[in-house]
Design a protein around this motif. Sequence first.
Motif, PDB file in Angstrom:
ATOM      1  N   MET A   7      19.493 -53.025   2.861  1.00 31.53           N
ATOM      2  CA  MET A   7      20.950 -53.572   2.551  1.00 31.53           C
ATOM      3  C   MET A   7      21.735 -51.955   3.156  1.00 31.53           C
ATOM      4  SD  MET A   7      22.779 -55.549  -0.289  1.00 31.53           S
ATOM      5  CE  MET A   7      22.558 -54.233  -1.611  1.00 31.53           C
ATOM      6  N   THR A   8      22.909 -52.142   3.849  1.00 34.74           N
ATOM      7  CA  THR A   8      23.716 -51.184   4.031  1.00 34.74           C
ATOM      8  C   THR A   8      24.609 -50.935   2.940  1.00 34.74           C
ATOM      9  OG1 THR A   8      25.197 -52.327   5.355  1.00 34.74           O
ATOM     10  CG2 THR A   8      23.463 -51.469   6.394  1.00 34.74           C
ATOM     11  N   THR A   9      25.244 -49.863   2.814  1.00 34.52           N
ATOM     12  CA  THR A   9      26.419 -49.709   1.747  1.00 34.52           C
ATOM     13  C   THR A   9      27.508 -50.700   1.900  1.00 34.52           C
ATOM     14  OG1 THR A   9      25.889 -47.393   1.750  1.00 34.52           O
ATOM     15  CG2 THR A   9      27.936 -47.935   0.793  1.00 34.52           C
ATOM     16  N   THR A  10      27.809 -51.057   3.217  1.00 38.30           N
ATOM     17  CA  THR A  10      29.010 -52.106   3.387  1.00 38.30           C
ATOM     18  C   THR A  10      28.530 -53.631   3.083  1.00 38.30           C
ATOM     19  OG1 THR A  10      28.325 -52.154   5.793  1.00 38.30           O
ATOM     20  CG2 THR A  10      30.184 -50.804   4.933  1.00 38.30           C
ATOM     21  N   ASP A  11      27.142 -53.683   3.332  1.00 35.95           N
ATOM     22  CA  ASP A  11      26.522 -55.031   2.430  1.00 35.95           C
ATOM     23  C   ASP A  11      26.743 -55.280   1.076  1.00 35.95           C
ATOM     24  OD1 ASP A  11      23.983 -55.273   4.850  1.00 35.95           O
ATOM     25  OD2 ASP A  11      26.235 -55.994   5.061  1.00 35.95           O
ATOM     26  N   GLY A  38      33.801 -47.092  11.381  1.00 34.85           N
ATOM     27  CA  GLY A  38      34.951 -47.562  10.175  1.00 34.85           C
ATOM     28  C   GLY A  38      34.696 -48.842   9.417  1.00 34.85           C
ATOM     29  N   ASP A  39      33.773 -49.464  10.208  1.00 33.61           N
ATOM     30  CA  ASP A  39      33.502 -50.812   9.622  1.00 33.61           C
ATOM     31  C   ASP A  39      32.315 -50.846   9.096  1.00 33.61           C
ATOM     32  OD1 ASP A  39      32.206 -50.681  12.031  1.00 33.61           O
ATOM     33  OD2 ASP A  39      32.707 -52.498  12.802  1.00 33.61           O
ATOM     34  N   ARG A  40      31.468 -49.650   9.033  1.00 37.81           N
ATOM     35  CA  ARG A  40      30.192 -49.559   8.531  1.00 37.81           C
ATOM     36  C   ARG A  40      29.948 -48.979   7.406  1.00 37.81           C
ATOM     37  NH1 ARG A  40      26.077 -49.441  13.742  1.00 37.81           N
ATOM     38  NH2 ARG A  40      27.365 -50.989  15.150  1.00 37.81           N
ATOM     39  N   ILE A  41      30.954 -48.274   6.774  1.00 41.28           N
ATOM     40  CA  ILE A  41      30.585 -47.057   5.778  1.00 41.28           C
ATOM     41  C   ILE A  41      32.187 -47.317   4.994  1.00 41.28           C
ATOM     42  CG2 ILE A  41      29.463 -45.622   6.911  1.00 41.28           C
ATOM     43  CD1 ILE A  41      31.685 -43.681   7.312  1.00 41.28           C
ATOM     44  N   PRO A  42      31.668 -46.998   3.652  1.00 38.34           N
ATOM     45  CA  PRO A  42      33.132 -47.074   2.609  1.00 38.34           C
ATOM     46  C   PRO A  42      34.152 -45.852   2.727  1.00 38.34           C
ATOM     47  CG  PRO A  42      31.378 -46.598   1.460  1.00 38.34           C
ATOM     48  CD  PRO A  42      30.710 -46.665   2.790  1.00 38.34           C
ATOM     49  N   PHE A  43      33.587 -44.563   2.777  1.00 34.47           N
ATOM     50  CA  PHE A  43      34.463 -43.506   2.617  1.00 34.47           C
ATOM     51  C   PHE A  43      34.378 -42.356   3.909  1.00 34.47           C
ATOM     52  CE2 PHE A  43      33.012 -44.941  -1.690  1.00 34.47           C
ATOM     53  CZ  PHE A  43      34.328 -45.415  -2.163  1.00 34.47           C
ATOM     54  N   VAL A  44      35.524 -41.844   4.094  1.00 33.12           N
ATOM     55  CA  VAL A  44      35.552 -40.781   4.999  1.00 33.12           C
ATOM     56  C   VAL A  44      36.480 -39.891   4.309  1.00 33.12           C
ATOM     57  CG1 VAL A  44      36.340 -39.684   7.230  1.00 33.12           C
ATOM     58  CG2 VAL A  44      35.325 -42.154   7.145  1.00 33.12           C
ATOM     59  N   LEU A  45      35.853 -38.726   4.224  1.00 36.14           N
ATOM     60  CA  LEU A  45      36.539 -37.417   3.208  1.00 36.14           C
ATOM     61  C   LEU A  45      37.228 -36.509   4.532  1.00 36.14           C
ATOM     62  CD1 LEU A  45      37.442 -35.971   0.594  1.00 36.14           C
ATOM     63  CD2 LEU A  45      35.316 -34.803   0.805  1.00 36.14           C
ATOM     64  N   ASP A  46      38.406 -36.600   4.697  1.00 34.56           N
ATOM     65  CA  ASP A  46      39.017 -35.681   5.674  1.00 34.56           C
ATOM     66  C   ASP A  46      38.951 -34.100   5.231  1.00 34.56           C
ATOM     67  OD1 ASP A  46      40.257 -35.037   7.997  1.00 34.56           O
ATOM     68  OD2 ASP A  46      42.134 -36.335   7.485  1.00 34.56           O
ATOM     69  N   GLY A  47      39.396 -33.366   6.096  1.00 35.28           N
ATOM     70  CA  GLY A  47      39.329 -31.900   6.036  1.00 35.28           C
ATOM     71  C   GLY A  47      39.855 -31.202   7.366  1.00 35.28           C
ATOM     72  N   GLU A  48      39.753 -29.678   7.287  1.00 32.53           N
ATOM     73  CA  GLU A  48      40.076 -29.034   8.469  1.00 32.53           C
ATOM     74  C   GLU A  48      39.169 -29.395   9.534  1.00 32.53           C
ATOM     75  OE1 GLU A  48      40.326 -25.103   7.184  1.00 32.53           O
ATOM     76  OE2 GLU A  48      41.760 -25.228   5.582  1.00 32.53           O
ATOM     77  N   VAL A  49      39.590 -29.083  10.574  1.00 31.59           N
ATOM     78  CA  VAL A  49      38.994 -29.286  11.760  1.00 31.59           C
ATOM     79  C   VAL A  49      37.654 -28.339  12.038  1.00 31.59           C
ATOM     80  CG1 VAL A  49      38.854 -29.164  14.559  1.00 31.59           C
ATOM     81  CG2 VAL A  49      40.799 -30.622  13.403  1.00 31.59           C
ATOM     82  N   PRO A  50      36.581 -28.947  12.239  1.00 29.71           N
ATOM     83  CA  PRO A  50      35.235 -27.722  12.346  1.00 29.71           C
ATOM     84  C   PRO A  50      35.584 -26.807  13.253  1.00 29.71           C
ATOM     85  CG  PRO A  50      34.650 -30.152  12.334  1.00 29.71           C
ATOM     86  CD  PRO A  50      36.228 -30.184  12.346  1.00 29.71           C
ATOM     87  N   GLU A  51      35.327 -25.540  12.549  1.00 26.46           N
ATOM     88  CA  GLU A  51      35.686 -24.161  13.411  1.00 26.46           C
ATOM     89  C   GLU A  51      34.536 -24.067  14.377  1.00 26.46           C
ATOM     90  OE1 GLU A  51      35.575 -20.670  11.053  1.00 26.46           O
ATOM     91  OE2 GLU A  51      33.877 -21.275   9.952  1.00 26.46           O
ATOM     92  N   VAL A  52      33.316 -24.465  14.031  1.00 30.69           N
ATOM     93  CA  VAL A  52      32.204 -24.305  15.283  1.00 30.69           C
ATOM     94  C   VAL A  52      32.108 -25.300  16.362  1.00 30.69           C
ATOM     95  CG1 VAL A  52      29.730 -24.207  15.637  1.00 30.69           C
ATOM     96  CG2 VAL A  52      30.816 -23.007  13.653  1.00 30.69           C
ATOM     97  N   GLY A  53      32.372 -26.597  15.840  1.00 28.21           N
ATOM     98  CA  GLY A  53      32.420 -27.750  16.779  1.00 28.21           C
ATOM     99  C   GLY A  53      31.076 -28.466  17.375  1.00 28.21           C
ATOM    100  N   ILE A  54      30.088 -27.761  17.371  1.00 29.86           N
ATOM    101  CA  ILE A  54      28.751 -28.285  17.698  1.00 29.86           C
ATOM    102  C   ILE A  54      27.959 -28.135  16.641  1.00 29.86           C
ATOM    103  CG2 ILE A  54      29.239 -27.977  20.320  1.00 29.86           C
ATOM    104  CD1 ILE A  54      27.442 -25.518  20.029  1.00 29.86           C
ATOM    105  N   GLU A  55      26.625 -28.892  16.571  1.00 30.65           N
ATOM    106  CA  GLU A  55      25.612 -28.985  15.587  1.00 30.65           C
ATOM    107  C   GLU A  55      24.899 -27.539  15.485  1.00 30.65           C
ATOM    108  OE1 GLU A  55      26.525 -32.704  17.517  1.00 30.65           O
ATOM    109  OE2 GLU A  55      25.984 -30.703  18.174  1.00 30.65           O
ATOM    110  N   SER A  56      24.443 -27.496  14.208  1.00 29.05           N
ATOM    111  CA  SER A  56      23.931 -26.053  13.797  1.00 29.05           C
ATOM    112  C   SER A  56      22.751 -25.830  14.621  1.00 29.05           C
ATOM    113  CB  SER A  56      23.480 -26.188  12.027  1.00 29.05           C
ATOM    114  OG  SER A  56      22.503 -27.227  12.128  1.00 29.05           O
TER     115      SER A  56
END
Length: 349
Positions: free
Chosen positions: A1-5, A170-188
């Motif tokens: 069961m997903t969080t949104t369920d 947006g229709d699949r998860i409960p929370f999005v925490l905002d913040g400054e734009v990622p300074e690196v921009g691509i994965e680690s």
Amino acid sequence: MTTTDQPGAPQQAELLEPSSGNIQRCADALLSGHLVAFPTETVFGLGAAVTKLNAVQAIFTAKGRPFEHPLIAHVAPGANLTGWVAEVTPVMQKLMNAFWPGPLTLVVPKGDRMPLEVSGGQQSVGIRCPSHPVAIELLKHTGVPVAAPSANRFGKVSPTRAIHVLAELGDRIPFVLDGEVPEVGIESTIVSLLNAQPAILRPGAITAAQIEAVLGVSVSSHAEAFRTPDANPRVSGALEKHYSPDAKVNIVSANELLTWPMSPEQALSKKVICVGWTDSFLQKAHALRDRNPDVLLEVLGNSPAAVAQALYATLRKADELGCQHVLFECPAAEVAWEAVADRLKRASA
């Protein structure tokens, strides 16, 4: 069961500003078994506390991600790794001291406390300490590792804005925490420490040369390190096709712009966006636009770091504008451009 369920879960994700109260609220949500998308210095991640197996499994469901694809566990600065990894070796400690917090993931033997659901059933786990201040505070308040792949649907473009997360999940998860734009921009950058010689499994902002300078040994990069003996991916981002928008990504030189379109199929594609940064490419892109009013132009900063930071937002913009093709300038064949070239190669596969 997903969080949104779950009973009472919202039908649309709640976007939260990164206040101290909201960060605590999101930490409590993680510890209660909910999913929280949050910013890191690389991209936005979709997080679940590793101690909540239903939530970890809900990550795969929300993303449409195969369960055998391992997740990366995120920890706060100075976190006690006992039990989460088998051992903090001297090599691991050197890299942690040099690059944490920061965009470096270490693949090491997992500890008994790290669930197999996080590691994709493998006896190794990827672990990192992000440097984004919002991520750091969230992880400190949570107090346990948080498994977090990029907060997008599987195989699509990674998100570097909260609005990207809302658009896809947006229709699949409960929370999005905002913040400054990622300074690196691509994965680690991902480094395997499973063998005597460290190996780069995914290039990123931290280069092999930087790692070699810290360790005093050479670092390898070999295809067999990307997969386990049973052919499952060792790490995220190892698929040939990944980070892909709906538009077709074409990696082109400045001279190739002179002959665009190069096929009948391309000629049928009306809206095209040229993305570049060098004077020679931009000059020919302007000439192409003069010949075809449906050609759009996006100018990026002329450095690997600037292109990396803008890369995913630009690919998403192509889809938002309804472009059929992205004509992306071919990066220079230099080590500094390796991570950008890797992401473009997979996006264009």
